[in-house]
Design an enzyme around this catalytic site. Structure first.
Site: not given
Length: 537
Positions: A279, A290, A304
């Site tokens: 999460s 990224d 998740k």
């Protein structure tokens, strides 16, 4: 015409009628079962079973929280409660103190790791469940509580008195310098102030000379999404997208950007993850990956990618409900299981590799959705033998650490402490009359072979061979305390050092055995290798 009929069947009025009809059916069914079933039923228990089963058919994160459970739910989400700052666990019929939190009432009042709690106020813990004992320890701020304890080495029980205070469980239980240049921050939760705690740790480490950093998210199950944004904000510029959420309802679609000036956008950074990182942990790891801001090291994360909110219900109950999926800046959703497409037996499948989509980081590295965060540097986490678990659960490691520290003064520092061969042999001797048992993968395989042979009517043909193998396995098991000495020593040293240095001792005891951490330090020391990963060369 077919299109018109399809729209009509899904109109709001049709949907509301279906809801009202099914609620009426459920109410009459419940009434008839309650009245006519052959045995007496508990209406509350029966209804709870129905609600839990209904929500479980959606996903594991959508839950009903009764009034009795709200306080525990609030504690998990805020990391705060009224208590004395002691952690306990059940070992057999004993309730023992396993950790003392620094600076709180338990430490100031003289409670120690290893103490067995006999009574809380006048309630004997042998007569209550572990959940009831935990509730007795907590209470309103400022209220008094007394603990009657049995302390190793003391002949009579001791009674200690405390005042409950606001306990805040740290999101960052530990940070330290690993060497002259490399700092380390362990982040175990995302409750309120997680970003602030990481910021304070980062600033402190930089003041101590940290020019490189390891952020450890292993085993972190996640928490508040906004705290993940705040932590990313420490390392990337203001105004950068961190995460976006998309749900069925437009008002659950949000984009979260960094709001403040960062602390350091240049410091070389490794983020450690494993299968327990979920999460909000995956938001941090995925966002920094990224933007090519960090090298992610470890195992593939949990996967998740679902967002939950809580809503109040009648009678002070609450509903925790999944409302959206989240997406990292490159556009990937890392949710691994598709709960909307269950198999006929109710099981859920992972997103197949053929359906996973590729995305690109800022510098053009290829990353994928549909299955957690893939580390840039994959490592294999240490697998512990089942003997470690049984030694922990039985309390043998805990009890030996208690007796060991009672006879010795604290070491000068954590790094220099190590159990000698003589120390370990003393533990082996101490274990000679202790009963314990465990099942290994080999035991399970032998059992399956035996059962399969019986089904196929050829067990008698191989019975002697199987018995000989089992005998050999059982004989070798007698030496497991020596065969798995390194793993057992690691667990023992952590337990022992926690008595002297509390949380700091428990965490740092494992540094010298931590292969993932060693690889992170090595990578940060090799600037070319670090940059090569981020440049995809």
């Amino acid at each position: 015409m077919a299109v018109i009929l399809l729209v009509a069947a899904n109109s709001p009025s049709e949907r509301y009628f279906e809801i009202a009809k099914n609620l009426d059916i459920f109410a009459t069914l419940f009434k008839e079962v309650n009245a006519l079933y052959v045995d007496e039923v508990d209406p509350g228990k029966l209804m709870r079973t129905g609600m839990d089963a209904m929500l479980a058919s959606l996903d594991p994160y959508t839950n009903y929280i009764s009034e009795d459970e709200v306080e525990n739910f609030r504690t998990v989400n805020t990391g705060q409660y009224g208590g004395i700052g002691a952690v306990t666990r059940q070992i057999g019929k004993r309730t023992v103190v396993t950790m003392i939190m620094e600076g709180f009432a338990a430490q100031r009042g003289g409670l120690k790791i290893g103490d067995e709690v006999l009574k809380i106020d006048q309630v004997e813990l042998a007569r209550v469940t572990s959940e009831e004992a935990g509730a007795l320890m907590k209470g309103q701020l400022g209220t008094a509580v007394s603990l009657t304890i049995k302390r190793p080495g003391e002949s009579e029980p001791i009674t200690l008195s405390f005042k409950r205070e606001k306990i805040k469980v740290n999101n960052v239980p530990h940070f330290a310098m690993l060497n002259e240049e490399t700092g380390y921050i362990q982040l175990t939760d995302f409750t309120p102030d997680a970003g602030k705690e990481v910021k304070n740790a980062l600033v402190s480490l930089k003041e101590k000379g940290a020019k490189k950093l390891v952020l450890d998210l292993r085993g972190n199950p996640g928490g508040l999404l906004m705290e993940a944004v705040n932590i990313c904000n420490l390392f990337i510029p203001k105004g950068k997208l961190v995460v976006s959420t998309k749900g069925k309802m437009p008002d659950h679609n949000f984009s979260y950007e960094t709001l403040n000036a960062p602390i350091d956008t240049e410091i070389p950074l490794v983020v450690l993850i494993d299968r327990g990182s979920a999460s909000a942990s995956e938001i941090v790891a995925g966002t920094l990956q990224d933007y090519d801001r960090a090298v992610v090291v470890g195992e593939k994360s949990y996967g998740k990618g679902l967002v939950q909110i809580s809503r109040p219900l009648s009678y002070k109950a609450q509903l925790k409900v999944t409302t959206a999926k989240y997406y990292t800046p490159s556009g990937r959703c890392i949710q691994v299981l598709d709960y909307s497409r269950r198999r006929e037996d109710g099981s859920v499948s992972s997103v197949p590799d053929s359906l996973k989509k590729s995305f690109k980081t800022t510098k053009g590295r290829v990353v994928y959705d549909g299955g957690g965060i893939d580390p840039d540097l994959l490592t294999v986490n240490q697998t512990y033998h089942p003997i470690i678990q049984v030694l922990f659960e039985s309390g043998y490691l805990f009890d030996y650490a208690t007796s060991f520290t009672a006879k010795r003064s604290a070491p000068t520092d954590i790094k220099s402490f190590q159990l000698t061969d003589a120390d370990y042999n003393a533990f082996v001797q101490w274990m000679k009359d202790k009963p314990y048992d465990y099942t290994t993968n080999l035991d399970e395989d032998l059992h399956r072979i035996k059962e399969q042979a019986k089904r196929e009517k050829n067990y008698d043909d191989i019975k002697v061979m199987l018995e000989k193998i089992e005998s050999t396995v059982n004989e070798k098991r007698k030496n497991d305390l020596l065969v798995y000495k390194d793993q057992i020593k690691q667990a023992l040293e952590a337990d022992i050092l926690s008595r002297y240095f509390l949380e700091k001792g428990y965490v740092e005891a494992g540094f010298k055995y931590d292969e993932e951490l060693a690889k992170s330090i090595e990578l940060l020391a090799k600037t070319d290798s670090y940059n090569k990963i981020l440049m995809n060369n």
